[in-house]
Design an enzyme around this catalytic site. Sequence first.
Site, mmCIF file in Angstrom:
data_model
loop_
_atom_site.group_PDB
_atom_site.id
_atom_site.type_symbol
_atom_site.label_atom_id
_atom_site.label_comp_id
_atom_site.label_asym_id
_atom_site.label_seq_id
_atom_site.Cartn_x
_atom_site.Cartn_y
_atom_site.Cartn_z
ATOM 1 N N PRO A 2 0.621 -1.237 -0.041
ATOM 2 C CG PRO A 2 -0.028 -1.164 2.133
ATOM 3 C CD PRO A 2 0.938 -1.895 1.401
ATOM 4 C CD GLU A 3 4.245 3.319 -3.282
ATOM 5 O OE1 GLU A 3 4.073 4.596 -3.844
ATOM 6 O OE2 GLU A 3 4.915 2.800 -3.853
ATOM 7 C CG HIS A 93 -1.224 -14.789 6.180
ATOM 8 N ND1 HIS A 93 -0.203 -15.392 7.218
ATOM 9 C CD2 HIS A 93 -0.905 -15.283 5.096
ATOM 10 C CE1 HIS A 93 0.554 -16.040 6.619
ATOM 11 N NE2 HIS A 93 -0.148 -16.440 5.240
ATOM 12 N NE ARG A 112 7.619 -8.899 4.510
ATOM 13 C CZ ARG A 112 8.456 -8.141 3.804
ATOM 14 N NH1 ARG A 112 8.122 -7.816 2.408
ATOM 15 N NH2 ARG A 112 9.648 -7.978 4.314
#
Length: 272
Positions: A2-3, A93, A112
């Site tokens: 994500p930006e 996740h 992550r």
Amino acid sequence: MPELPEVEFAARALRRWLGGRRIASADAPESRIFRGSDRKEFSRVLQGESLDWIERRGKYLLIAFRGGAGLLNHLGMTGKWVRVPPGAPLPSHVRARLELDSGEVVAYRDTRLFGRIAVHRADELFSLPEIRGLGPDPLVDGVDAARLHERLARSQRPVKVALMDQALLAGLGNIQATEALFLAGIHPARPASSISEKEAKELASAILESLQHTLKIQGEGDSITYVEEPRAENPFRIYGRAGSPCPRCGTTIEKIELGGRTSAFCPRCQPR
DNA sequence: ACGGATGTTCGCGC
DNA sequence: CGCGCGAACATCCG
């Protein structure tokens, strides 16, 4: 992932998914994303709640509920909100989940674990140091070329590293900085202080153009709903394209490492 | 098969 | 204070 553009889409999706719905229950397994906060408090304060508003500042999401609770959420590198239809299996996740009165589940996935969710009062979200420390948001505040020039002039870092500094401008990451510099014809390793007023002007337009281009190409479809998406091809002009021809002049795109991140650039369109 | 890279941020040391 | 580096973590690619 994500930006700014992906975070903007997350904000829009969450508004759609949560708007007008009641959160029947909320829970989250123990994980690092709650660092500095408490997953049990997350479950407790969201139970029975409904959405009041969602705002994005840079790469942060600020989520406010009618009962007065608020969430500060950063997607880190692999965070993503997904919607799971009633009865459908949860993806892997999942670090936090909201079960809606409709039976749908809105879940935060983060492989992550670089992302973060913190519980606060809704009325203090904008006063948090994380948000106060951000520079102007390109979509909310625009990009002021004179101010950008002034800030760049004070830094000896490579201009690309400076553009990714969230205190200077909020929301650009490796991709958007790479793309904007290409559009502006500026070599990413140039010292920020060497950028002229004219170049800063071009850079300011290039930043907006790159963001808007990305918002447009990623805006089609409801791709945030969870489905196993086929690996899409690289939609960017030069990010990740080292070794391929420049889309503008055909010269082979090169890459260099700056601030620990890989930067692609066209040696001809972006001379030193 | 395994080393290296991956869209981010923080904290530490110089 | 400014800047560079490594760490936090899991997956994917060559």
